[in-house]
Design a protein around this motif. Structure first.
Motif, PDB file in Angstrom:
ATOM      1  N   PHE A 132      53.708  32.887  40.931  1.00  0.00           N
ATOM      2  CA  PHE A 132      54.308  34.207  41.069  1.00  0.00           C
ATOM      3  C   PHE A 132      55.476  34.118  42.050  1.00  0.00           C
ATOM      4  CE2 PHE A 132      49.994  35.010  39.756  1.00  0.00           C
ATOM      5  CZ  PHE A 132      50.110  36.052  38.858  1.00  0.00           C
ATOM      6  N   ALA A 133      56.606  34.670  41.659  1.00  0.00           N
ATOM      7  CA  ALA A 133      57.784  34.749  42.525  1.00  0.00           C
ATOM      8  C   ALA A 133      57.803  36.114  43.209  1.00  0.00           C
ATOM      9  CB  ALA A 133      59.061  34.532  41.724  1.00  0.00           C
ATOM     10  N   ILE A 134      58.022  36.118  44.514  1.00  0.00           N
ATOM     11  CA  ILE A 134      57.997  37.338  45.317  1.00  0.00           C
ATOM     12  C   ILE A 134      59.324  37.449  46.063  1.00  0.00           C
ATOM     13  CG2 ILE A 134      56.764  38.617  47.105  1.00  0.00           C
ATOM     14  CD1 ILE A 134      54.370  36.694  46.508  1.00  0.00           C
ATOM     15  N   VAL A 135      59.916  38.628  46.032  1.00  0.00           N
ATOM     16  CA  VAL A 135      61.156  38.880  46.758  1.00  0.00           C
ATOM     17  C   VAL A 135      60.955  40.126  47.619  1.00  0.00           C
ATOM     18  CG1 VAL A 135      63.616  39.368  46.624  1.00  0.00           C
ATOM     19  CG2 VAL A 135      62.549  37.860  44.937  1.00  0.00           C
ATOM     20  N   ILE A 136      61.154  39.980  48.922  1.00  0.00           N
ATOM     21  CA  ILE A 136      61.008  41.087  49.869  1.00  0.00           C
ATOM     22  C   ILE A 136      62.388  41.394  50.444  1.00  0.00           C
ATOM     23  CG2 ILE A 136      59.899  41.865  51.999  1.00  0.00           C
ATOM     24  CD1 ILE A 136      57.637  39.931  51.376  1.00  0.00           C
ATOM     25  N   THR A 152      51.046  30.074  44.133  1.00  0.00           N
ATOM     26  CA  THR A 152      50.444  29.523  42.918  1.00  0.00           C
ATOM     27  C   THR A 152      48.943  29.756  42.965  1.00  0.00           C
ATOM     28  OG1 THR A 152      52.163  27.828  42.757  1.00  0.00           O
ATOM     29  CG2 THR A 152      50.125  27.459  41.518  1.00  0.00           C
ATOM     30  N   LEU A 153      48.413  30.335  41.899  1.00  0.00           N
ATOM     31  CA  LEU A 153      46.996  30.659  41.800  1.00  0.00           C
ATOM     32  C   LEU A 153      46.386  29.963  40.594  1.00  0.00           C
ATOM     33  CD1 LEU A 153      47.273  34.506  42.473  1.00  0.00           C
ATOM     34  CD2 LEU A 153      46.882  32.695  44.145  1.00  0.00           C
ATOM     35  N   ARG A 154      45.104  29.671  40.703  1.00  0.00           N
ATOM     36  CA  ARG A 154      44.359  29.059  39.600  1.00  0.00           C
ATOM     37  C   ARG A 154      43.602  30.141  38.824  1.00  0.00           C
ATOM     38  NH1 ARG A 154      41.841  24.107  38.758  1.00  0.00           N
ATOM     39  NH2 ARG A 154      43.805  23.276  39.566  1.00  0.00           N
ATOM     40  N   VAL A 155      43.724  30.126  37.504  1.00  0.00           N
ATOM     41  CA  VAL A 155      42.998  31.062  36.642  1.00  0.00           C
ATOM     42  C   VAL A 155      41.608  30.493  36.401  1.00  0.00           C
ATOM     43  CG1 VAL A 155      42.977  32.260  34.443  1.00  0.00           C
ATOM     44  CG2 VAL A 155      45.151  31.772  35.566  1.00  0.00           C
ATOM     45  N   THR A 156      40.574  31.250  36.787  1.00  0.00           N
ATOM     46  CA  THR A 156      39.201  30.756  36.702  1.00  0.00           C
ATOM     47  C   THR A 156      38.346  31.479  35.665  1.00  0.00           C
ATOM     48  OG1 THR A 156      38.507  32.249  38.491  1.00  0.00           O
ATOM     49  CG2 THR A 156      39.253  30.028  39.105  1.00  0.00           C
ATOM     50  N   GLN A 157      38.794  32.631  35.181  1.00  0.00           N
ATOM     51  CA  GLN A 157      38.010  33.330  34.169  1.00  0.00           C
ATOM     52  C   GLN A 157      38.929  34.252  33.369  1.00  0.00           C
ATOM     53  OE1 GLN A 157      35.218  35.456  36.732  1.00  0.00           O
ATOM     54  NE2 GLN A 157      36.231  37.381  36.302  1.00  0.00           N
ATOM     55  N   PRO A 158      38.553  34.541  32.115  1.00  0.00           N
ATOM     56  CA  PRO A 158      39.414  35.386  31.277  1.00  0.00           C
ATOM     57  C   PRO A 158      39.321  36.851  31.662  1.00  0.00           C
ATOM     58  CG  PRO A 158      37.413  34.777  30.101  1.00  0.00           C
ATOM     59  CD  PRO A 158      37.367  34.041  31.399  1.00  0.00           C
ATOM     60  N   GLY A 159      40.312  37.615  31.202  1.00  0.00           N
ATOM     61  CA  GLY A 159      40.324  39.055  31.447  1.00  0.00           C
ATOM     62  C   GLY A 159      41.682  39.531  31.913  1.00  0.00           C
ATOM     63  N   GLU A 160      41.751  40.844  32.217  1.00  0.00           N
ATOM     64  CA  GLU A 160      42.963  41.441  32.754  1.00  0.00           C
ATOM     65  C   GLU A 160      42.950  41.248  34.271  1.00  0.00           C
ATOM     66  OE1 GLU A 160      45.420  42.614  31.079  1.00  0.00           O
ATOM     67  OE2 GLU A 160      44.518  42.599  29.088  1.00  0.00           O
ATOM     68  N   LEU A 161      43.800  40.401  34.780  1.00  0.00           N
ATOM     69  CA  LEU A 161      43.813  40.035  36.186  1.00  0.00           C
ATOM     70  C   LEU A 161      45.051  40.617  36.863  1.00  0.00           C
ATOM     71  CD1 LEU A 161      42.822  36.285  35.781  1.00  0.00           C
ATOM     72  CD2 LEU A 161      41.328  38.279  35.908  1.00  0.00           C
ATOM     73  N   SER A 162      44.960  40.845  38.159  1.00  0.00           N
ATOM     74  CA  SER A 162      46.073  41.446  38.895  1.00  0.00           C
ATOM     75  C   SER A 162      46.316  40.708  40.195  1.00  0.00           C
ATOM     76  CB  SER A 162      45.797  42.929  39.187  1.00  0.00           C
ATOM     77  OG  SER A 162      44.668  43.068  40.029  1.00  0.00           O
TER      78      SER A 162
END
Length: 491
Positions: free
Chosen positions: A67-71, A119-129
């Motif tokens: 994810f890219a974040i700009v503040i 950077t995050l690891r996806v560990t389970q399916p579904g709608e994630l936020s």
């Protein structure tokens, strides 16, 4: 006689109306004179911060998503001392924390932007936020959210099967455009192909396959998942109270793979040759000669009300300064190997009895941005809420206790299940606790993080546990006393 009375009444009414108008005008003048400073102060106290988060819309379980974040500072003045938090729902995990990551921004000039990435690891399916918030003095200045739809491996496989149906429709189009009608010759070639080739191919593939699979592939498949004795609690109390949420693992025994244990480098201690690793998968060692247990972890939070100084990975990162990918039971074994016997954890029934046991000195070692080694006591990173000074109490080896896990149907070390490794609030499951009353109620917490003394989020930190009075040293001190009594005759 009537006309003068009417005139008097009208005059009285006009006078009353004038008084009212004068009072309203004065009140308006007062409010207009007072209001502008308030709005100006409020505007100065609340800088305008904008947050933008951009990430993938879809992902597959097991993928690493970035994810890219700009503040951006939209104010006309620079803003300093900002805290940025990344909170992500279950199904997204970070190497240092499964729920939240924090970082500091020293300063953003007016009209400037600061780019960040996670950077995050996806560990389970579904709608994630994934939600990013910017704080200043405990207040939220801005927040933004990015959603990602995580697909299971079966769903991605199904989508891959359906995808090729659209691609071959593009390939036959150039064939009629070339208009070579004399190319029906491959038709007779297609007939002999299935007869001689289909038979030998099936025989050749079936013979070598069983010979190679059981010997070479069956063994390494068991390596990624660690045995039950070395599993880390991923959700702390949730591993016992909500086992259904831990998908893909047994209830109460949520185990990370070996690849999920972050590589934090070697411990920053002298005499590395004296260290003996207690478990091949986890960064925890014992030094018998130096009488110490050594762990390697990382800073997971710098501005939080504290209940712990150190917690195991996947348990209490939201209320701890340091996180280590080490089971508390391994630390307990290391202290026992040094000859240190535990006391007892805190008791609340029938009356309060504080935790007791041998005092354990906690030393923290890390490197600053210039690579210079730094050392501090564990107490130096914990601040007393009332005195604003470093914590003065020592830690004692309480030793936690054992509980019956109703889901695994066996007794388990309580600190492993609940995640209480080195605590600053009293818990019956604490491995190291304070020998004084320290509430765990959020409204009555005695300690918080000493933010100014803690390095940046994610900094690797070596944690050294040493008994204040090592058993070997205590035994060696006794024979040295008699010679002192014999000294006067020698004079």
């Amino acid at each position: 006689m009537m006309e003068p009375l009417c005139v008097r009444l009208r005059a009285a009414r006009l006078a009353a109306a004038a008084i009212v108008l004068i009072g309203v005008s004065q009140a308006g003048a007062q409010t207009s004179a007072v209001d502008p400073p308030k709005t100006g102060a409020a505007a100065a106290a609340e800088p305008k911060i904008e947050v933008v988060v951009v990430g993938p819309k879809t992902a597959t379980v097991g993928d690493d998503v970035s994810f890219a974040i700009v503040i951006t500072n939209r104010s006309d003045k620079p803003v300093a001392g900002l805290l940025v938090t990344d909170r992500f729902s279950r199904g997204l995990e970070h190497a240092a924390s499964p729920t939240q990551v924090e970082r500091d921004i020293d300063k953003i000039d007016a009209g400037r932007s600061v780019p960040l990435r996670i950077t995050l690891r996806v560990t389970q399916p579904g709608e994630l936020s994934h939600t990013v918030s910017v704080y200043s003095d405990g207040k939220v200045l801005a927040s933004a959210r990015a959603d990602v739809k995580a697909l299971g491996k079966s769903e991605t496989a199904a989508s891959e099967k359906t995808a090729p149906t659209t691609t071959p429709m593009v390939k036959p189009e150039p064939k009629p455009e070339a208009k070579p009608e004399q190319k029906p010759e491959p038709k007779p070639e297609a007939k002999p192909e299935p007869k001689p080739e289909a038979k030998p191919e099936a025989k050749a593939e079936t013979k070598p396959a069983p010979a190679t699979e059981p010997k070479g592939e069956a063994k390494p498949e068991a390596k990624p998942v660690m045995p039950e004795s070395s599993r880390l609690p991923k959700e702390g109390p949730a591993a016992v109270t909500a086992p259904g949420e831990a998908k893909g693992h047994e209830p109460g025994q949520v185990a990370p793979e070996a690849s999920e244990v972050p590589d934090l480098g070697p411990p920053l201690v002298d005499n590395l040759a004296e260290l003996k690793q207690l478990h091949p998968e986890f960064p925890v060692w014992i030094d018998r000669k130096g009488c110490r247990v050594v762990m390697v972890g990382a800073v997971c939070a710098r501005q939080v009300p504290l209940e712990l100084l150190v917690c195991p990975l996947g348990s209490k990162e939201h209320e701890s300064v340091l996180v280590v990918p080490v089971k508390p039971s391994l630390v307990h074994i290391g202290l026992l190997a040094l000859g240190v016997e535990p006391g007892h954890p805190v008791q609340y029934q029938p009356k309060y009895v504080p935790a007791s046991g041998p005092e354990i000195e906690v030393t923290l070692i890390w490197k600053d941005e210039k690579g210079t080694r730094k050392t501090a006591r564990g107490q130096d990173w914990v601040r007393n809420v009332k005195t604003k000074q470093a914590m003065e109490h020592p830690w004692v080896f309480a030793g936690s206790d054992w509980i019956d896990n109703p889901y695994t149907k066996r007794k388990e070390y309580r600190a492993d299940v609940e995640g209480y490794l080195i605590c600053v609030s009293n818990f019956p499951g604490a491995l190291l606790d304070l020998p004084v009353a320290s509430s765990a109620d959020d409204s009555e917490l005695l300690f918080d993080a000493f933010t100014e003394r803690i390095p940046h989020k994610g900094t690797p930190v070596t944690i050294v546990l040493a008994p204040k009075k090592p058993p070997a040293a205590a035994g060696a001190a006794e024979p040295k006393e008699p010679p002192k009594k014999e000294a006067p005759p020698a004079k």
